[in-house]
Design a protein around this motif. Structure first.
Motif, PDB file in Angstrom:
ATOM      1  N   GLY A 226      -2.365   2.022  -5.137  1.00  0.00           N
ATOM      2  CA  GLY A 226      -1.909   1.539  -3.841  1.00  0.00           C
ATOM      3  C   GLY A 226      -2.041   0.051  -3.606  1.00  0.00           C
ATOM      4  O   GLY A 226      -1.741  -0.427  -2.503  1.00  0.00           O
ATOM      5  N   ALA A 227      -2.471  -0.724  -4.606  1.00  0.00           N
ATOM      6  CA  ALA A 227      -2.673  -2.159  -4.413  1.00  0.00           C
ATOM      7  C   ALA A 227      -1.355  -2.913  -4.489  1.00  0.00           C
ATOM      8  O   ALA A 227      -0.382  -2.463  -5.094  1.00  0.00           O
ATOM      9  CB  ALA A 227      -3.634  -2.698  -5.458  1.00  0.00           C
ATOM     10  N   ARG A 228      -1.329  -4.097  -3.864  1.00  0.00           N
ATOM     11  CA  ARG A 228      -0.249  -5.067  -4.036  1.00  0.00           C
ATOM     12  C   ARG A 228      -0.771  -6.192  -4.904  1.00  0.00           C
ATOM     13  O   ARG A 228      -1.896  -6.646  -4.728  1.00  0.00           O
ATOM     14  CB  ARG A 228       0.216  -5.626  -2.685  1.00  0.00           C
ATOM     15  CG  ARG A 228       0.988  -4.627  -1.817  1.00  0.00           C
ATOM     16  CD  ARG A 228       1.449  -5.323  -0.551  1.00  0.00           C
ATOM     17  NE  ARG A 228       2.344  -6.435  -0.848  1.00  0.00           N
ATOM     18  CZ  ARG A 228       2.631  -7.418   0.018  1.00  0.00           C
ATOM     19  NH1 ARG A 228       2.049  -7.434   1.212  1.00  0.00           N
ATOM     20  NH2 ARG A 228       3.480  -8.374  -0.307  1.00  0.00           N
ATOM     21  N   LEU A 229       0.052  -6.615  -5.844  1.00  0.00           N
ATOM     22  CA  LEU A 229      -0.427  -7.535  -6.866  1.00  0.00           C
ATOM     23  C   LEU A 229       0.206  -8.902  -6.762  1.00  0.00           C
ATOM     24  O   LEU A 229       1.397  -9.044  -6.488  1.00  0.00           O
ATOM     25  CB  LEU A 229      -0.145  -6.976  -8.263  1.00  0.00           C
ATOM     26  CG  LEU A 229      -0.757  -5.617  -8.602  1.00  0.00           C
ATOM     27  CD1 LEU A 229      -0.442  -5.261 -10.052  1.00  0.00           C
ATOM     28  CD2 LEU A 229      -2.262  -5.605  -8.359  1.00  0.00           C
ATOM     29  N   ALA A 230      -0.620  -9.901  -7.024  1.00  0.00           N
ATOM     30  CA  ALA A 230      -0.158 -11.256  -7.310  1.00  0.00           C
ATOM     31  C   ALA A 230      -0.746 -11.627  -8.656  1.00  0.00           C
ATOM     32  O   ALA A 230      -1.665 -10.974  -9.144  1.00  0.00           O
ATOM     33  CB  ALA A 230      -0.609 -12.227  -6.224  1.00  0.00           C
ATOM     34  N   MET A 231      -0.210 -12.672  -9.265  1.00  0.00           N
ATOM     35  CA  MET A 231      -0.663 -13.032 -10.608  1.00  0.00           C
ATOM     36  C   MET A 231      -0.623 -14.541 -10.774  1.00  0.00           C
ATOM     37  O   MET A 231       0.367 -15.182 -10.392  1.00  0.00           O
ATOM     38  CB  MET A 231       0.255 -12.376 -11.650  1.00  0.00           C
ATOM     39  CG  MET A 231      -0.069 -12.703 -13.080  1.00  0.00           C
ATOM     40  SD  MET A 231      -1.357 -11.642 -13.749  1.00  0.00           S
ATOM     41  CE  MET A 231      -1.561 -12.362 -15.380  1.00  0.00           C
TER      42      MET A 231
ATOM     43  N   PRO B   6      -2.352 -13.149   0.889  1.00  0.00           N
ATOM     44  CA  PRO B   6      -3.776 -13.466   1.049  1.00  0.00           C
ATOM     45  C   PRO B   6      -4.592 -12.495   0.215  1.00  0.00           C
ATOM     46  O   PRO B   6      -4.866 -11.375   0.615  1.00  0.00           O
ATOM     47  CB  PRO B   6      -4.018 -13.271   2.553  1.00  0.00           C
ATOM     48  CG  PRO B   6      -2.980 -12.277   2.970  1.00  0.00           C
ATOM     49  CD  PRO B   6      -1.809 -12.457   2.071  1.00  0.00           C
ATOM     50  N   ALA B   7      -4.973 -12.913  -0.993  1.00  0.00           N
ATOM     51  CA  ALA B   7      -5.621 -11.992  -1.926  1.00  0.00           C
ATOM     52  C   ALA B   7      -6.960 -11.540  -1.379  1.00  0.00           C
ATOM     53  O   ALA B   7      -7.838 -12.336  -1.071  1.00  0.00           O
ATOM     54  CB  ALA B   7      -5.801 -12.679  -3.271  1.00  0.00           C
ATOM     55  N   GLY B   8      -7.112 -10.221  -1.229  1.00  0.00           N
ATOM     56  CA  GLY B   8      -8.386  -9.672  -0.822  1.00  0.00           C
ATOM     57  C   GLY B   8      -9.368  -9.642  -1.975  1.00  0.00           C
ATOM     58  O   GLY B   8     -10.571  -9.723  -1.784  1.00  0.00           O
ATOM     59  N   LEU B   9      -8.851  -9.496  -3.200  1.00  0.00           N
ATOM     60  CA  LEU B   9      -9.677  -9.501  -4.395  1.00  0.00           C
ATOM     61  C   LEU B   9      -9.068 -10.459  -5.419  1.00  0.00           C
ATOM     62  O   LEU B   9      -7.851 -10.547  -5.536  1.00  0.00           O
ATOM     63  CB  LEU B   9      -9.742  -8.096  -5.010  1.00  0.00           C
ATOM     64  CG  LEU B   9     -10.554  -7.019  -4.278  1.00  0.00           C
ATOM     65  CD1 LEU B   9     -10.368  -5.683  -4.978  1.00  0.00           C
ATOM     66  CD2 LEU B   9     -12.028  -7.396  -4.230  1.00  0.00           C
ATOM     67  N   VAL B  10      -9.905 -11.148  -6.139  1.00  0.00           N
ATOM     68  CA  VAL B  10      -9.455 -11.986  -7.253  1.00  0.00           C
ATOM     69  C   VAL B  10     -10.138 -11.447  -8.497  1.00  0.00           C
ATOM     70  O   VAL B  10     -11.364 -11.438  -8.596  1.00  0.00           O
ATOM     71  CB  VAL B  10      -9.816 -13.466  -7.030  1.00  0.00           C
ATOM     72  CG1 VAL B  10      -9.387 -14.300  -8.225  1.00  0.00           C
ATOM     73  CG2 VAL B  10      -9.177 -13.990  -5.750  1.00  0.00           C
ATOM     74  N   LEU B  11      -9.333 -10.974  -9.452  1.00  0.00           N
ATOM     75  CA  LEU B  11      -9.871 -10.299 -10.631  1.00  0.00           C
ATOM     76  C   LEU B  11      -9.325 -10.921 -11.910  1.00  0.00           C
ATOM     77  O   LEU B  11      -8.151 -11.268 -11.983  1.00  0.00           O
ATOM     78  CB  LEU B  11      -9.491  -8.804 -10.619  1.00  0.00           C
ATOM     79  CG  LEU B  11      -9.885  -7.994  -9.390  1.00  0.00           C
ATOM     80  CD1 LEU B  11      -9.340  -6.571  -9.516  1.00  0.00           C
ATOM     81  CD2 LEU B  11     -11.402  -7.969  -9.220  1.00  0.00           C
TER      82      LEU B  11
ATOM     83  N   ARG C 239      -4.762  -6.464  -1.331  1.00  0.00           N
ATOM     84  CA  ARG C 239      -4.092  -7.530  -2.058  1.00  0.00           C
ATOM     85  C   ARG C 239      -4.998  -7.985  -3.207  1.00  0.00           C
ATOM     86  O   ARG C 239      -6.154  -8.335  -2.971  1.00  0.00           O
ATOM     87  CB  ARG C 239      -3.799  -8.727  -1.169  1.00  0.00           C
ATOM     88  CG  ARG C 239      -2.492  -8.669  -0.432  1.00  0.00           C
ATOM     89  CD  ARG C 239      -2.444  -7.598   0.619  1.00  0.00           C
ATOM     90  NE  ARG C 239      -1.254  -7.747   1.471  1.00  0.00           N
ATOM     91  CZ  ARG C 239      -0.896  -6.871   2.370  1.00  0.00           C
ATOM     92  NH1 ARG C 239      -1.616  -5.767   2.553  1.00  0.00           N
ATOM     93  NH2 ARG C 239       0.182  -7.078   3.111  1.00  0.00           N
ATOM     94  N   ILE C 240      -4.478  -7.988  -4.417  1.00  0.00           N
ATOM     95  CA  ILE C 240      -5.261  -8.370  -5.588  1.00  0.00           C
ATOM     96  C   ILE C 240      -4.552  -9.497  -6.321  1.00  0.00           C
ATOM     97  O   ILE C 240      -3.374  -9.380  -6.668  1.00  0.00           O
ATOM     98  CB  ILE C 240      -5.474  -7.178  -6.539  1.00  0.00           C
ATOM     99  CG1 ILE C 240      -6.294  -6.082  -5.849  1.00  0.00           C
ATOM    100  CG2 ILE C 240      -6.171  -7.628  -7.825  1.00  0.00           C
ATOM    101  CD1 ILE C 240      -6.502  -4.847  -6.693  1.00  0.00           C
ATOM    102  N   MET C 241      -5.272 -10.597  -6.538  1.00  0.00           N
ATOM    103  CA  MET C 241      -4.779 -11.691  -7.361  1.00  0.00           C
ATOM    104  C   MET C 241      -5.380 -11.556  -8.755  1.00  0.00           C
ATOM    105  O   MET C 241      -6.600 -11.575  -8.920  1.00  0.00           O
ATOM    106  CB  MET C 241      -5.175 -13.042  -6.757  1.00  0.00           C
ATOM    107  CG  MET C 241      -4.839 -14.244  -7.642  1.00  0.00           C
ATOM    108  SD  MET C 241      -3.072 -14.560  -7.805  1.00  0.00           S
ATOM    109  CE  MET C 241      -2.747 -15.334  -6.197  1.00  0.00           C
TER     110      MET C 241
END
Length: 535
Positions: A288-293, A328-333, A262-264
């Motif tokens: 393969g990531a799922r994205l939030a923004m 639940p973002a695993g990464l915040v970029l 999960r990537i935000m």
């Protein structure tokens, strides 16, 4: 003066001065207001209240306070200088020039007043007189903040490129740690000696001052404009959009597979920057990531419609679409980090945007009522307009991308079809002035800019778009359309250092202002292209 203990009065003065020095403006204002209540003839307090109002952009209130200070001490050159600044901030340029000249009659060696007179004259378009005022300010006080920078920028506008380099080299020699002057020197070198000279300057300065995020960004922009993607994206990690200092730890590149991660993504800088860097988001999905923004509220509708994100959250934290459930973002970029994190070594296509059918049809109908096709959109300015915004107390930096209407208008004269203005917040008479210069009607559709989905629908149905780089150019690229882009010098990095096209925007013709700030050749090519493409 009201009856008051001298100790209390002195304490108020000390409180105001200390609060101003510490940047506690509200506390300073309260102390100053109490001082003028106790003694309405305390002119220094009125002048300080005027300065406070000016810092807050309250030009009308600043004008009242500055006039009170001047009336109480009419020959005070400092008060006259302040009044000139406030008058210019309020748009009273004629009065500002006269007041600045009065200040100089009282104190001919007043460097700050010469500097502010130069800014007034430059705003009025009297560049030769502005040059003389800046030159005098620099001669009197070479280290006055902003004087040599503004002088050099004006010399570049006048085509005196090597002279601008000389002025800024002297400034940097006086203070080699002044990053603002170093950045200006690099831009001057681009015009006078070429892009490589600027890269060399920025690289050496960034090595000498590795803590400077401003220098790191300037180096990145120069490298990217030259097509050095690898070095440019690494330098871009230290940009000052994320804070005044370079990061002490750089993020690690992402792995080739991100299945289930999960990537935000966090938007940064302006709307155009967010739209530009979104072009790297599809690669995250391919891995393969799922994205939030998390993005500015104006962008959320477009991003939700795009379908690449499980969640889009407005920056205010409201109006989030949580229909897919919280991620639940695993990464915040940060968006601007993606090219480096993905190991990008080539330009990616624009992020695709979905144009809604109904507003597009409504725009087509409205355009049809304005006149015959083809329909050509026009935008002549992007960013903050230093001539109209509340900035006069600051340095006249290059705050906007702009082509002046007298240059642009004649180039549009023979364009086929109907001209429509998409200029955001045009001046009161700008659209009418452009129409007069082009010798034809220009229809104002600037209200479309208030809603990005409406703006996307409009730019998608236009037959052509002539503009400086702005959010609508990115929207049009996302809709699969091209633009004719006017690029002031020095060029914004995404339009590259040279060439008739940018690899980031294939099919978009680029028309470049020369290093001597001349548009003649570029606008001649634009006029010919518009006529050639007529049906």
């Amino acid at each position: 003066m009201a009856s008051v203990a001298p100790q209390h009065y002195s304490a108020l003065i000390r409180e105001a001065e200390t609060a101003l020095a510490d940047g506690r403006l509200d506390q300073a204002e309260r102390a100053l207001a109490e001082i003028v209540r106790l003694n309405p003839r305390e002119h220094f307090a009125w002048s300080m209240l005027a300065s406070l109002a000016l810092q807050r952009g309250e030009a009308d209130l600043a004008l009242v306070h500055a006039q009170r200070a001047h009336v109480l001490d009419r020959r005070n050159a400092a008060y006259l200088n302040l009044l000139a600044v406030v008058q210019a901030e309020a748009g009273q340029l004629d009065r500002a020039e006269a007041t600045a000249r009065r200040a100089l009659r009282e104190q001919p060696s007043y460097a700050e007043a010469h500097y502010n007179l130069g800014k007034v004259l430059e705003k009025r378009g009297d560049l030769a007189a502005a040059r003389r005022a800046y030159e005098r300010a620099v001669a009197l006080d070479p280290r006055y903040p902003g004087a040599r920078g503004n002088y050099a920028l004006l010399l570049q506008r006048l085509g005196e490129l090597e002279q601008a380099v000389d002025v800024l080299q002297a400034a940097v020699a006086d203070d080699p740690t002044d990053t603002h002057d170093l950045v200006l020197l690099g831009k001057a070198l681009m015009g006078a000696r070429g892009h490589d000279a600027a890269i060399a300057l920025y690289a050496a300065a960034a090595q000498r001052m590795p803590e400077s995020a401003m220098l790191r960004r300037a180096l990145a922009h120069a490298q990217l404009a030259a097509g050095d993607w690898r070095c440019g994206w690494q330098a871009y990690l230290g940009r000052d959009a994320l804070g005044p200092r370079v990061r002490t730890e750089l993020p690690a590149p992402l792995p080739e597979r991100l299945d289930g991660v999960r990537i935000m993504l966090l938007a940064e800088q302006g709307l155009g920057d967010a739209l530009f860097f979104l072009r790297f988001a599809p690669e995250l999905v391919r891995r393969g990531a799922r994205l939030a923004m998390r993005a500015p509220a104006k962008l959320t509708g477009l991003l939700r419609a795009a379908g690449d994100f499980d969640e889009v959250i407005a920056e205010s934290g409201t109006n989030a679409d949580r229909s897919a459930g919280p991620i639940p973002a695993g990464l915040v970029l940060h968006l601007g980090d993606l090219p480096y994190l993905l190991g990008s070594d080539r330009p990616e296509p624009a992020f695709p945007l979905k144009v809604r059918v109904e507003p597009a049809a409504a725009w087509r109908d409205r355009l049809g009522k304005l006149g015959p096709g083809p329909y050509v959109g026009v935008t002549w300015r992007a960013g903050a307009d230093f001539r109209r915004g509340p900035e006069f107390g600051r340095n006249m930096q290059a705050l906007s991308k702009e082509i002046e209407l007298p240059a642009l208008g004649p180039a549009l004269a023979r364009a086929p079809g109907t001209l429509v203005s998409l200029q955001r917040q045009p001046g009161a008479d700008e659209t009418r002035a452009l129409a007069a210069l082009a010798g034809r009607p220009v229809h104002d559709l600037s209200e479309a800019n208030e809603d990005l989905e409406a703006a996307l629908a409009l730019v998608a149905v236009l037959d052509d778009y002539v503009a400086v780089s702005n959010t609508n150019v990115h929207l049009r690229a996302g809709a699969g359309q091209t633009s004719k882009v006017l690029v002031p010098f020095p060029p914004e990095w995404r339009w590259m250092a040279r060439g008739e096209e940018s690899p980031w925007f294939p099919g978009n013709r680029v028309y470049r202002q020369s290093a001597r700030r001349d548009w003649t050749q570029a606008l001649g090519a634009l006029a010919a292209d518009l006529v050639e493409q007529s049906p």
